[in-house]
Design a protein around this motif. Sequence first.
Motif, PDB file in Angstrom:
ATOM      1  N   TYR A  30    -108.165 -11.311 -51.211  1.00  0.00           N
ATOM      2  CA  TYR A  30    -109.560 -10.886 -51.318  1.00  0.00           C
ATOM      3  C   TYR A  30    -110.399 -11.180 -50.068  1.00  0.00           C
ATOM      4  O   TYR A  30    -111.193 -10.322 -49.644  1.00  0.00           O
ATOM      5  CB  TYR A  30    -110.224 -11.523 -52.542  1.00  0.00           C
ATOM      6  N   PRO A  31    -110.298 -12.354 -49.431  1.00  0.00           N
ATOM      7  CA  PRO A  31    -111.137 -12.587 -48.243  1.00  0.00           C
ATOM      8  C   PRO A  31    -110.928 -11.554 -47.148  1.00  0.00           C
ATOM      9  O   PRO A  31    -111.885 -11.182 -46.458  1.00  0.00           O
ATOM     10  CB  PRO A  31    -110.705 -13.988 -47.791  1.00  0.00           C
ATOM     11  N   PHE A  32    -109.707 -11.072 -46.971  1.00  0.00           N
ATOM     12  CA  PHE A  32    -109.459 -10.048 -45.955  1.00  0.00           C
ATOM     13  C   PHE A  32    -110.127  -8.734 -46.343  1.00  0.00           C
ATOM     14  O   PHE A  32    -110.708  -8.041 -45.500  1.00  0.00           O
ATOM     15  CB  PHE A  32    -107.955  -9.849 -45.769  1.00  0.00           C
ATOM     16  N   LEU A  33    -110.052  -8.381 -47.621  1.00  0.00           N
ATOM     17  CA  LEU A  33    -110.717  -7.171 -48.101  1.00  0.00           C
ATOM     18  C   LEU A  33    -112.227  -7.335 -48.002  1.00  0.00           C
ATOM     19  O   LEU A  33    -112.949  -6.378 -47.683  1.00  0.00           O
ATOM     20  CB  LEU A  33    -110.309  -6.886 -49.548  1.00  0.00           C
ATOM     21  N   SER A  53    -121.252 -13.192 -44.329  1.00  0.00           N
ATOM     22  CA  SER A  53    -119.908 -13.612 -44.730  1.00  0.00           C
ATOM     23  C   SER A  53    -119.812 -15.066 -45.167  1.00  0.00           C
ATOM     24  O   SER A  53    -118.715 -15.625 -45.187  1.00  0.00           O
ATOM     25  CB  SER A  53    -118.922 -13.364 -43.574  1.00  0.00           C
ATOM     26  N   VAL A  54    -120.943 -15.685 -45.488  1.00  0.00           N
ATOM     27  CA  VAL A  54    -120.934 -17.120 -45.799  1.00  0.00           C
ATOM     28  C   VAL A  54    -119.948 -17.431 -46.922  1.00  0.00           C
ATOM     29  O   VAL A  54    -119.040 -18.266 -46.777  1.00  0.00           O
ATOM     30  CB  VAL A  54    -122.339 -17.608 -46.187  1.00  0.00           C
ATOM     31  N   LEU A  55    -120.090 -16.770 -48.064  1.00  0.00           N
ATOM     32  CA  LEU A  55    -119.244 -17.076 -49.219  1.00  0.00           C
ATOM     33  C   LEU A  55    -117.803 -16.626 -48.992  1.00  0.00           C
ATOM     34  O   LEU A  55    -116.860 -17.296 -49.433  1.00  0.00           O
ATOM     35  CB  LEU A  55    -119.821 -16.413 -50.473  1.00  0.00           C
ATOM     36  N   ILE A  56    -117.620 -15.504 -48.309  1.00  0.00           N
ATOM     37  CA  ILE A  56    -116.263 -15.017 -48.041  1.00  0.00           C
ATOM     38  C   ILE A  56    -115.513 -15.967 -47.102  1.00  0.00           C
ATOM     39  O   ILE A  56    -114.317 -16.235 -47.286  1.00  0.00           O
ATOM     40  CB  ILE A  56    -116.312 -13.598 -47.447  1.00  0.00           C
ATOM     41  N   LEU A  57    -116.211 -16.501 -46.104  1.00  0.00           N
ATOM     42  CA  LEU A  57    -115.562 -17.423 -45.176  1.00  0.00           C
ATOM     43  C   LEU A  57    -115.155 -18.718 -45.864  1.00  0.00           C
ATOM     44  O   LEU A  57    -114.113 -19.305 -45.533  1.00  0.00           O
ATOM     45  CB  LEU A  57    -116.490 -17.714 -43.993  1.00  0.00           C
ATOM     46  N   MET A  58    -115.949 -19.178 -46.812  1.00  0.00           N
ATOM     47  CA  MET A  58    -115.556 -20.360 -47.583  1.00  0.00           C
ATOM     48  C   MET A  58    -114.264 -20.092 -48.352  1.00  0.00           C
ATOM     49  O   MET A  58    -113.369 -20.942 -48.430  1.00  0.00           O
ATOM     50  CB  MET A  58    -116.680 -20.752 -48.548  1.00  0.00           C
TER      51      MET A  58
END
Length: 526
Positions: free
Chosen positions: A50-53, A244-249
């Motif tokens: 999911y983070p890559f998507l 991208s704060v939450l995605i980077l976490m």
Amino acid sequence: MKEHDNTDVMKGALLLTLAGLAGKVLSAGYRIPLQNLTGDVGFYIYQQVYPFLGIVTILSLYGFPSAISQITAELLARGRGVSFRHFYAPVFILLFIMMAGVFLLLFSQAGELAKLVGDVHLTGVYRLAAFIFLLVPFTALLRGVLQGTGQMKPTAFSQIAEQFIRVFLIIGAAVWISVSTVSYYAIGQAAVIASMAGMLAAIIILTMFFVRNRSPAAREARTPWRYYTGVLLTVGIAAAMNHSVLILMQLADTFTLVPGLTADGWTKLEAMAAKGVFDRGQPLIQLGTVLGSSFALTLLPAVSGEITAKDSKALHLPVQRALAVSFYLAAGATVGLMVIFPEANRLLFQNDDGTGSLRILVMAILLSSIGITAASILQGLGYVKQTAFFVAAAFVIKVLGNVMLVPRLGITGSALATVIGSAFLAALMLITLKQKMPQLALGKQVNWRALLLAITGMVAFLAGMDWLMEPIISRAGLLLYVLFISVTGGAVYLLLLLRQGAFRKTDLSMLPLAGLWIRLHKERDS
């Protein structure tokens, strides 16, 4: 005519904001039935890709479109055309070169990446995910050009269509996997295919708008490719980082959580299931952060560019109110969810595994809401690169926290690392905001007495309800109970804040059921 155009732009911007909110809620909500259908292991597999998507979505929706819209607006303002030869072709080629580089890197190194995250079975999923980066130039260019000419509706419509198609296909794949004997790793491949299908639908919608509304070039002029490259790399990447704060976490957890658990002696299967349990908190954090930041930001006037001393004085009051409202809403959501988390965990995810660790993780709602609200203010004032640097620094803090804490504390260590990273980000944003706007009195804007009374009253109400209600066995009964205490607990919290004078009338107009809260506010004043 100009006034009419400005009105259309404002309506389009509002539609774009609403589409963004709907997309975030949809993105968070569908992961709950996904976990129910595929279990913690299936959810773990999905969350590993999911983070890559998510990064692809950010690049194609916020990052590169922001840069391209800036270029478009600047060229048109100077009376220079956006021709195929001197604009569309070079920008598309540059984007394609960048994304092709990412594709080749991810495709060729998928095996090494899978080893790094601790699961070689993800190699095929990562190899497939590489292809989605090749679609970014199409969506980013179309969205950027349309936004640069003041057309926000295409981005909003394409975003909603993209999300609905993606969610529909992912849930459909989860249902199929749950009733068949296919490997759970198929959910990772299905997630990639669903995302690609959503982006293709977005490209079709954007192309239709582009062909129908394309403006003729005013005057064709050559623009150096160096200029395009600079804006795409600086503004584009910085804008993407800021969203991208939450995605980077989550990306940090993708690389460090399972390896950290196996280093502590967990079996691979145990570590995978534990990662799935930990990821239960992600949709709840996303929803809570949307609640805590989105309503608050509507209190701010539109701002752009570097601020002057005069601007700072004019803006500091709405900025203070936005931060205060964000704090109130996020604090209530955080404390309330921590109290009812055992019931919410059983309702949403069928058992109460990981409740203690996830209660700690929920604290990130408050910190992320404050950090994102402050970051959005700074971005509106022109400090895009600075806030992007802070986001990157918070990501590093999260990674280091996971490396040090996960082998010792398991998923509790990852929860603490997320909280620490979020606190670090919020602190940096607030300190910088205070430096840019010295008139801000952040602490004085919060009615601490009202907040303490409201939290105490809400916690007492929720604890009392938990003590009075008999244990509920059926999931249907648990659903009714959780819905009831969530709504009534939130109402108690807001009512106590209101009665103690924490809100102003302008603040209340941004909340759901605004009319009710405003009437209660008038009753308090009478």
